[in-house]
Design a protein around this motif. Structure first.
Motif, mmCIF file in Angstrom:
data_model
loop_
_atom_site.group_PDB
_atom_site.id
_atom_site.type_symbol
_atom_site.label_atom_id
_atom_site.label_comp_id
_atom_site.label_asym_id
_atom_site.label_seq_id
_atom_site.Cartn_x
_atom_site.Cartn_y
_atom_site.Cartn_z
ATOM 1 N N ASN A 1 -9.374 -36.537 -15.040
ATOM 2 C CA ASN A 1 -8.180 -35.183 -15.056
ATOM 3 C C ASN A 1 -7.249 -35.591 -15.019
ATOM 4 N N ASN A 2 -7.110 -36.972 -13.956
ATOM 5 C CA ASN A 2 -5.677 -36.992 -12.941
ATOM 6 C C ASN A 2 -5.129 -38.109 -13.495
ATOM 7 N N LEU B 1 -0.661 -30.324 -15.345
ATOM 8 C CA LEU B 1 -0.708 -29.156 -14.860
ATOM 9 C C LEU B 1 -1.781 -30.302 -13.700
ATOM 10 N N THR B 2 -2.864 -30.501 -14.452
ATOM 11 C CA THR B 2 -3.919 -31.627 -13.411
ATOM 12 C C THR B 2 -3.103 -31.859 -12.613
ATOM 13 N N VAL B 3 -2.176 -32.114 -12.806
ATOM 14 C CA VAL B 3 -1.696 -33.683 -11.843
ATOM 15 C C VAL B 3 -0.672 -33.036 -10.870
ATOM 16 N N GLY B 4 -0.783 -32.105 -11.382
ATOM 17 C CA GLY B 4 0.754 -31.148 -11.132
ATOM 18 C C GLY B 4 0.167 -30.693 -8.707
ATOM 19 N N GLN B 5 0.427 -31.101 -7.982
ATOM 20 C CA GLN B 5 -0.130 -31.358 -6.548
ATOM 21 C C GLN B 5 1.168 -29.909 -5.964
ATOM 22 N N ASN B 6 0.887 -29.847 -4.814
ATOM 23 C CA ASN B 6 2.550 -29.570 -4.576
ATOM 24 C C ASN B 6 2.637 -30.684 -3.629
ATOM 25 N N MET B 7 2.839 -31.361 -4.080
ATOM 26 C CA MET B 7 3.721 -32.592 -2.904
ATOM 27 C C MET B 7 4.684 -32.746 -3.203
ATOM 28 N N ASN C 1 7.092 -32.695 -6.274
ATOM 29 C CA ASN C 1 8.083 -34.302 -7.566
ATOM 30 C C ASN C 1 7.294 -34.140 -8.462
ATOM 31 N N TYR C 2 7.567 -34.918 -8.594
ATOM 32 C CA TYR C 2 7.342 -35.166 -10.066
ATOM 33 C C TYR C 2 8.019 -34.164 -11.071
ATOM 34 N N GLY D 1 2.343 -33.447 2.306
ATOM 35 C CA GLY D 1 1.418 -32.401 2.397
ATOM 36 C C GLY D 1 0.417 -32.021 1.058
ATOM 37 N N SER E 1 -4.739 -26.818 -7.368
ATOM 38 C CA SER E 1 -4.253 -27.000 -8.285
ATOM 39 C C SER E 1 -5.135 -26.474 -9.911
ATOM 40 N N LEU E 2 -5.381 -27.076 -10.734
ATOM 41 C CA LEU E 2 -6.735 -26.193 -11.537
ATOM 42 C C LEU E 2 -7.319 -26.795 -11.518
ATOM 43 N N SER E 3 -7.905 -27.675 -11.884
ATOM 44 C CA SER E 3 -9.196 -28.188 -11.855
ATOM 45 C C SER E 3 -9.354 -28.772 -9.811
ATOM 46 N N VAL F 1 -0.470 -38.257 -6.061
ATOM 47 C CA VAL F 1 -0.746 -38.717 -6.747
ATOM 48 C C VAL F 1 0.472 -38.502 -7.611
ATOM 49 N N PRO G 1 4.618 -39.778 -9.347
ATOM 50 C CA PRO G 1 4.842 -40.629 -10.406
ATOM 51 C C PRO G 1 6.221 -41.438 -9.851
#
Lengths: 217, 217
Positions: free
Chosen positions: A48-49, A145-151, A153-154, B178, B183-185, B193, B195
């Motif tokens: 998933n990630n 989305l799936t990997v879109g944490q809120n850290m 960047n990216y 941070g 996230s969605l999942s 993660v 990039p």
DNA sequence: ACGATATGAATGAATG
DNA sequence: CATTCATTCATATCGT
């Protein structure tokens, strides 16, 4: 995986164990035995990630997180990803090792053909597009989305992907590998067992490819 | 060992095979049951041709060839060789090993029809530091017969205790990851993660790096 | 029916 | 990243 159950037992011992046997306490096998929760999370990360080769920092975080569910070390996480990825690739290689086919930029899902994989849990299979192969570099795939944490960047577009293609193309060209030598029992040329071992390494005739049977399916 | 008296001709079934599965059609009987012909060919390859660890291409060819005799997949071939080699070695370890003295020369049980047996020895008892004489002396069976293909890797002759140390600490400083959002999942922010996997070309110092992976929590 | 053994399958750990 | 080794689990098969 594990179509059938098994393991799931972790000793919380703080060390010791290992080779300190000598008594009947034969159970603290040196080797890490992931708990189901740990596996679940690892797979979540993997599928998933899109985590494939976590960095040292990531490994530390992951192992720290997984430690809640049982004893685990960083190297375990490292190896897990290494193995999981390698085996997925290997599986693919056994079955359809035709051509790497760099192909399109993830136009249609990765389709991880489960040929001989008993399926994993089969629970978290929601998000179809995960950066599967090595060739991601997907520019605008909405799958961020799936990997879109809120850290912060990216964009996931800089995923590097190193140089994976080392074995690209085999070109089953001419069958000049004279098999005429004659095996003792049968002609196993179709297997690709070279009848002679060359000492010259630069010729690298590794790939034999002289099959005439070729496979189908 | 090895019940070579079965004539079971591959159950091509797709539904209730021998196993007493009561519900719906089951995939075959889970594990692959090689037919006698398949086993015969596999052993031929193993003993008469020195095939031990076939490459992906070879596996494909072999499985394709064996498919004539019954259902089979690449992984079956892969596992077969893996297991066969492992077990042979394991058994040998019990019989001949443990004493360089007499020990009944592997008379154990391997009563199969072998016509080559290229491998023997290979003691790499993985002990941290063991003095290992370089006793290179190609012993028994010098009968090259006719098939002299280079079967993968055999010969553990050299000790190759290589230990490339290339120190290179990773300085797992406090990353500013941070955690927190959603996230969605799942919330995998803790993993980091990111990039920018960049290109650390130091991805290979094993031992050292593996140690670094471990953290103290 | 069991219990033992043979062997397919899986996977952690290493090495190259 | 590919390959290999060791272990272990699971099950098919056979012996009694």
């Amino acid at each position: 995986m594990e179509p059938q159950n098994q393991q799931q037992q972790q000793n919380e011992d703080g060390g010791g164990s290992g080779k300190g046997n000598g008594f009947l306490c034969r159970q603290s096998s040196t080797r890490w035995t992931p708990t189901t929760d740990q596996i679940r999370i690892l797979k979540d990360l993997y599928y998933n990630n899109g985590v494939r080769s976590p960095s040292a920092e990531q490994i530390q975080r992951i192992s720290a997180r997984l430690r809640q569910y049982g004893k685990i070390e960083g190297k375990n996480v490292f190896y897990w990803f290494q193995n999981h990825k390698a085996r997925e690739r290997q599986k693919k290689r056994f079955t359809s090792d035709s051509s790497p086919a760099v192909s399109m930029q993830r136009g249609g899902g990765v389709a991880v053909s489960n040929v001989w994989k008993p399926d994993h849990e089969a629970f978290h299979n929601k998000f179809p597009n995960i950066s599967h192969g090595v060739c991601s570099a997907s520019p605008s795939s909405a799958s961020t989305l799936t990997v879109g944490q809120n850290m912060g960047n990216y964009g996931y577009g800089s995923v590097t992907m190193e140089k994976n293609f080392r074995d690209c193309s085999i070109s089953a060209g001419g069958s000049s590998t004279g098999v005429g030598g004659g095996s003792l029992s049968h002609n196993f040329g179709w297997v690709g067992v070279e009848p002679y071992s060359s000492t010259y390494s630069f010729i690298d005739k590794r790939k034999v490819l002289l099959d005439e049977y070729d496979d189908e399916e």
